[in-house]
Design an enzyme around this catalytic site. Sequence first.
Site, PDB file in Angstrom:
ATOM      1  CG  ASP A 163      51.384  24.882  45.892  1.00 25.74           C
ATOM      2  OD1 ASP A 163      50.633  25.826  46.312  1.00 25.74           O
ATOM      3  OD2 ASP A 163      50.831  24.036  45.317  1.00 25.74           O
ATOM      4  CG  ASN A 411      50.145  21.790  36.545  1.00 27.22           C
ATOM      5  OD1 ASN A 411      49.112  22.236  35.928  1.00 27.22           O
ATOM      6  ND2 ASN A 411      50.560  22.228  37.456  1.00 27.22           N
ATOM      7  CD  GLU A 412      51.524  26.278  36.273  1.00 26.10           C
ATOM      8  OE1 GLU A 412      52.189  26.429  37.124  1.00 26.10           O
ATOM      9  OE2 GLU A 412      50.298  26.683  36.396  1.00 26.10           O
ATOM     10  CG  ASN A 466      47.076  26.062  34.843  1.00 23.72           C
ATOM     11  OD1 ASN A 466      46.419  25.599  34.252  1.00 23.72           O
ATOM     12  ND2 ASN A 466      48.115  25.223  35.390  1.00 23.72           N
ATOM     13  CE1 TYR A 468      46.006  30.564  40.754  1.00 24.44           C
ATOM     14  CE2 TYR A 468      47.540  29.879  38.876  1.00 24.44           C
ATOM     15  CZ  TYR A 468      46.690  29.698  39.872  1.00 24.44           C
ATOM     16  OH  TYR A 468      46.302  28.367  40.251  1.00 24.44           O
ATOM     17  CE1 TYR A 472      51.211  33.261  43.849  1.00 25.04           C
ATOM     18  CE2 TYR A 472      50.061  32.000  42.057  1.00 25.04           C
ATOM     19  CZ  TYR A 472      50.567  32.014  43.288  1.00 25.04           C
ATOM     20  OH  TYR A 472      50.323  31.092  44.307  1.00 25.04           O
TER      21      TYR A 472
HETATM   22  C1  GCB Z   1      49.741  26.609  39.944  1.00 27.99           C
HETATM   23  C2  GCB Z   1      50.208  25.296  39.984  1.00 27.99           C
HETATM   24  C3  GCB Z   1      49.332  24.789  41.479  1.00 27.99           C
HETATM   25  C4  GCB Z   1      49.258  25.810  42.351  1.00 27.99           C
HETATM   26  C5  GCB Z   1      48.814  27.131  42.267  1.00 27.99           C
HETATM   27  C6  GCB Z   1      48.998  28.236  43.137  1.00 27.99           C
HETATM   28  O1  GCB Z   1      50.040  27.166  38.844  1.00 27.99           O
HETATM   29  O2  GCB Z   1      49.454  24.518  39.005  1.00 27.99           O
HETATM   30  O3  GCB Z   1      49.835  23.419  41.866  1.00 27.99           O
HETATM   31  O4  GCB Z   1      48.842  25.174  43.551  1.00 27.99           O
HETATM   32  O5  GCB Z   1      49.641  27.590  40.942  1.00 27.99           O
HETATM   33  O6  GCB Z   1      48.083  28.035  43.996  1.00 27.99           O
HETATM   34  O7  GCB Z   1      50.064  28.834  43.350  1.00 27.99           O
END
Ligand code: GCB
Length: 596
Positions: A163, A411-412, A466, A468, A472
Amino acid sequence: MLRPINSGFRERRSLNGLWRFQADAGSDGWRAEWWQRPLASRVEMPVPASYNDIPAERELRDHVGDVWYQTEALIPLGWRGRRIVLRLDSATHRGTVWVGETQVARHQGGYTPFEADITGHVTPGEPVRITVCLNNELSWATIPPGEIETTEDGRRVQRCFHDFFNYAGLHRTVWLYCTPVAHIEDIPVVTDLQGTAGSVDYRIETDADGSVEVELFDADSVRVASGSGAVGRLRIPKVHPWAPGDGYLYTLRARLRGAGADEDRYDLPVGVRTVAVDGNRFLINGRPFRFTGFGRHEDSEIRGKGHDDAFMVHDFALMEWVGANSFRTSHYPYAEEVMEYADRRGLVVIDETPAVGLNMKLGLSRGAPRRPTFSEATVSALTQQAHLQAIRELIARDKNHPSVVMWSLANEPDSTDPAAREYFEPLVAAARRLDPSRPLCFANYHDAESPGRDAISDLFDVLCINRYYGWYVDTGDLASAERHLEAELRAWSEGYSKPIVITEYGADAVAGLRAVAGSVWTEEYQRDLLAMSHRVFDRIDAVVGEQVWNFADFGTEPSLHRVDGNRKGVFTRDRRPKLAAHALRERWMAPRRPQR
Ligand code: GCB
């Protein structure tokens, strides 16, 4: 690959400044051989910078395909009889380079340096035309991957699976430099500590026979060790180790003496330290280390991903102000200036390859039909080959930085697909062969929710996670988020006896959007989500690190999730603190109980 330096034996000239520039979406330049003559365009473009946000028009921002950069450089008269090299610290994502009418280099991969010996193509004392054709296209054969779509009205649009904005350009310095003809090519070092003593194992790689001598100087220029021969060990009886917060550096001086008067000399900064993983502890110099800090981006207004010393020094000042002792180079290798500065500041770095977006479950493919991540048409052997090259080039470039304590290979990625194992096993083995001295990790995506569903974490040394919760997942509901985050982290810590570093957690906050009972997008909610996460981390013994996503707001591709970019920064894009920055400072600057 050694950085160009100035010394009595080597000289470097930066070619930074304004270059002629021409966008070329139709690849006309290849047909008309634009390297043969001065570019017709009157546009000038700053180097280093991304080109996307420089003009007033939108066209270049969304450009897909080739652009051309050109400059003239004078080869110094004094470089007669020397080996002359042209080095590009980065060309995002593919660069082809001509000196005069001769193609001298071609390189795929936007975040690592490449160079060409141009001695035979230039005349000291005379100017030379340097032309670079840059291409910003991403495909399943590149790292990071991407896809190009043609819209109904015939435009080519780049789709990315990450992103951050797909900035392109000559993002870092372009160098002309010279060395003696018989020269030192590389100096890999590995350091160790034995009680109060330290050692530096070195290998001086040269392109010629000759005698090699090595000396080690401390920060006061006092010689503390010396040796001879291309391979050896230097011992420092009373060592001053490099440590987090104490960027103490020695200088290793290597000399190559040829048969004639020719001599090369290279001064390499060396920090003496060890890193190791012991059960669920991450050890630096034998002591448990707790990571505080950020995932970051190379990103700022106008210059995009162009390196800027002022931003670098200011960003480090803000990181130190807030109590960060570390960062991850999410999601690509950063400029070498940044790595050197981290060495000198004593900031700890998790160094990541550009392998971001190897995941079709992320939903970033905007309306494209769901596909498996690993297949002939998506992540395939071609992707893996590019990924291997990215790992090789990262380790070749950054192996000597004491600040780098761990390699992050991706990453991910889609780590719950069983095919991930076949894909990652050879990459992990290659990384271990290339550097047996550092632990390995990858940043794990939310879908790998429980240890049972993950196919690759046992291959790595540290669990980088990672998450959220509260953003999310459990959006706006911090009570549920707290329960779910804790349950998940407990499952990871019970499933593996490995340290856990939370490499992303956070919430978007639009600076200035405030509310007493703050909900999503407010500064208060971001602060509260971080506080909730910290309560959980403090209850789980295996959690040895927290790196907030993100240090600063950054530019992204357009999306309904994004308000003029990603706002998960603790600082705004112009580096002003949000509420969360002050809260983090309170936590990270408070004296902590030492870890067992
Ligand atoms: C993630 C990604 C990162 C994004 C972030 C987001 O998991 O690793 O590149 O910017 O989430 O803010 O959605």
